[in-house]
Design an enzyme around this catalytic site. Structure first.
Site, short mmCIF file in Angstrom:
data_model
loop_
_atom_site.label_atom_id
_atom_site.label_comp_id
_atom_site.label_asym_id
_atom_site.label_seq_id
_atom_site.Cartn_x
_atom_site.Cartn_y
_atom_site.Cartn_z
N GLN A 1 -16.15 -5.91 -10.00
CA GLN A 1 -15.34 -7.02 -9.49
C GLN A 1 -16.24 -8.05 -8.81
O GLN A 1 -17.42 -7.80 -8.59
CB GLN A 1 -14.31 -6.48 -8.49
CG GLN A 1 -14.91 -5.60 -7.41
CD GLN A 1 -13.97 -4.53 -6.87
OE1 GLN A 1 -12.77 -4.60 -7.04
NE2 GLN A 1 -14.53 -3.53 -6.20
N ASP B 1 -14.40 -0.14 2.29
CA ASP B 1 -14.78 -0.79 3.55
C ASP B 1 -14.80 0.20 4.71
O ASP B 1 -15.44 -0.03 5.73
CB ASP B 1 -13.83 -1.97 3.86
CG ASP B 1 -12.38 -1.53 3.80
OD1 ASP B 1 -11.92 -0.89 4.76
OD2 ASP B 1 -11.71 -1.81 2.79
N GLU C 1 -14.75 6.10 -3.61
CA GLU C 1 -14.74 4.66 -3.89
C GLU C 1 -15.54 4.42 -5.17
O GLU C 1 -16.65 4.90 -5.31
CB GLU C 1 -15.34 3.91 -2.69
CG GLU C 1 -15.77 2.47 -2.95
CD GLU C 1 -14.62 1.52 -3.32
OE1 GLU C 1 -13.64 1.44 -2.57
OE2 GLU C 1 -14.73 0.87 -4.39
N ASP D 1 -15.29 7.58 -9.55
CA ASP D 1 -13.98 7.14 -10.01
C ASP D 1 -12.93 8.04 -9.31
O ASP D 1 -12.89 9.25 -9.54
CB ASP D 1 -13.94 7.31 -11.53
CG ASP D 1 -12.58 6.95 -12.11
OD1 ASP D 1 -11.63 6.70 -11.34
OD2 ASP D 1 -12.47 6.92 -13.34
N GLY D 2 -12.11 7.42 -8.48
CA GLY D 2 -11.13 8.17 -7.70
C GLY D 2 -10.16 8.96 -8.57
O GLY D 2 -9.71 10.04 -8.20
N ASP E 1 -5.94 3.56 -0.92
CA ASP E 1 -6.20 2.21 -0.41
C ASP E 1 -6.75 1.37 -1.55
O ASP E 1 -7.95 1.11 -1.62
CB ASP E 1 -7.19 2.28 0.76
CG ASP E 1 -7.45 0.91 1.36
OD1 ASP E 1 -6.75 -0.05 1.00
OD2 ASP E 1 -8.37 0.80 2.20
N PRO F 1 -9.85 -2.86 -11.56
CA PRO F 1 -10.20 -1.44 -11.43
C PRO F 1 -9.07 -0.55 -10.92
O PRO F 1 -9.12 0.67 -11.08
CB PRO F 1 -11.39 -1.44 -10.46
CG PRO F 1 -11.53 -2.81 -9.93
CD PRO F 1 -10.74 -3.74 -10.79
N1 AG3 Z 1 -6.50 -3.11 0.05
C1 AG3 Z 1 -5.91 -4.20 -0.65
C2 AG3 Z 1 -4.53 -4.57 -0.28
C3 AG3 Z 1 -3.98 -5.55 -1.26
C4 AG3 Z 1 -4.15 -6.96 -0.84
N2 AG3 Z 1 -3.63 -7.82 -1.85
C5 AG3 Z 1 -3.79 -9.16 -1.88
N3 AG3 Z 1 -4.42 -9.77 -0.93
N4 AG3 Z 1 -3.30 -9.81 -2.88
C6 AG3 Z 1 -7.19 -3.51 1.19
C7 AG3 Z 1 -8.41 -2.77 1.46
C8 AG3 Z 1 -8.64 -2.68 2.93
N5 AG3 Z 1 -9.24 -1.46 3.30
#
Ligand code: AG3
Length: 277
Positions: free
Chosen positions: A34, A89, A109, A140-141, A158, A165
């Site tokens: 990405q 993160d 991750e 790959d989760g 998350d 992905p």
């Molecule tokens: N996970 C993504 C949440 C989705 C957000 N979507 C968007 N902005 N269109 C966040 C990861 C944080 N640990």
């Protein structure tokens, strides 16, 4: 210094966007999975972006990270082994290890670049990644979950949006695999987007989770930098009910508490109708 006129805009759909004034671009790269950007913004501090979508910001990250973790973590009476899928993160991991019962927390991750960027630009979000209980796996989760039957008390998903992905993380097949990776009284939760713009997705996920787990529950939190601000999470549980939680077992939260736990389960009428239909 004159005010910068650079804006980050996430086009949330054809007709809707959120904009943040940028002071500085700190990082931009194309990873094997990405695009990844880090900006300094005026309003929300540092901003992490994947494929043009807001992942998190310094100032509102606590809402999402506390709510995706503590609601399911408290639903389980004694979570020891926890898996986080995605979330490179480290924000969810940081919250998971606030639970004194946790002995091991695995982060699966797919994109190691997210972990590296977070350690460098978001040290307070990534802080938990160096804890001795934490095992960071760049894998790959989906495969990781398949390969670990009957292993975890809690699994937290998350993911990014259901494009790129993360597509496979929103499928019935994946929830069934999560069910198998959980122990006999396991609990899972996944981030499931906004009830204002992603109704179909929420309905599909709810149908699939309901078809897989004996107990299912949608819950909500307010995340200012995500599309519309109203954000949903879907929980699936084998035995324990989120309604039965009585006390808050963690300290140092800024959003979650025992009252918010129960309040988050109360759905506005249009959301209730969405998940009941
Ligand atoms: N996970 C993504 C949440 C989705 C957000 N979507 C968007 N902005 N269109 C966040 C990861 C944080 N640990």
């Amino acid at each position: 210094m004159p005010q910068s006129n650079l804006w980050f805009t996430e086009l949330q759909n054809e007709n809707l966007s959120i904009g943040l004034r940028i002071e500085k671009t700190l990082h931009s790269e194309v990873t094997p999975y990405q695009t990844l950007d880090v900006y300094e913004t005026k309003q929300y501090g540092r901003l992490l972006v994947l494929d043009g979508c807001v992942m998190t910001t310094d100032k509102d990250e606590f809402v999402y990270h506390e709510m995706l973790s503590h609601v399911p973590m408290h639903t389980h009476p004694n979570p020891k082994n926890v898996l986080v899928v995605g979330g490179g993160d480290g924000g969810i991991i940081r919250e998971v290890i606030k639970h004194p019962s946790v002995e091991r927390a695995v982060l699966a991750e797919i994109d190691g670049a997210v972990v590296e960027a977070s350690k460098k630009y978001f040290p307070q979000i990534a802080a938990g990644l160096s804890d001795p209980r934490v095992d960071v796996q760049i894998v790959d989760g989906i495969k990781y979950v398949e390969d670990h039957p009957d292993t975890f008390d809690v699994i937290l998903i998350d993911s990014t949006d259901p494009i790129g992905p993360a597509v496979g993380l929103f499928s019935k097949k994946f929830y069934e695999s999560v069910f198998r990776a959980l122990k006999s009284d396991g609990v899972m939760a996944a981030q499931t987007e906004s009830p204002f713009v992603n109704q179909e997705l929420i309905q599909n996920v709810m149908r699939d989770v309901r078809g897989t787990f004996p107990i299912s529950q949608l819950y909500l939190a307010h995340v200012p930098t995500y599309p519309t601000g109203m954000w949903s999470f879907t929980m699936g549980s084998k035995v324990h009910r989120p309604q039965d939680v009585q006390t808050c077992r963690v300290q140092n939260t800024r959003y979650y508490n025992a009252q918010v736990h129960h309040a988050s389960l109360a759905l506005p009428q249009f959301v209730k109708e969405l998940v009941e239909s």
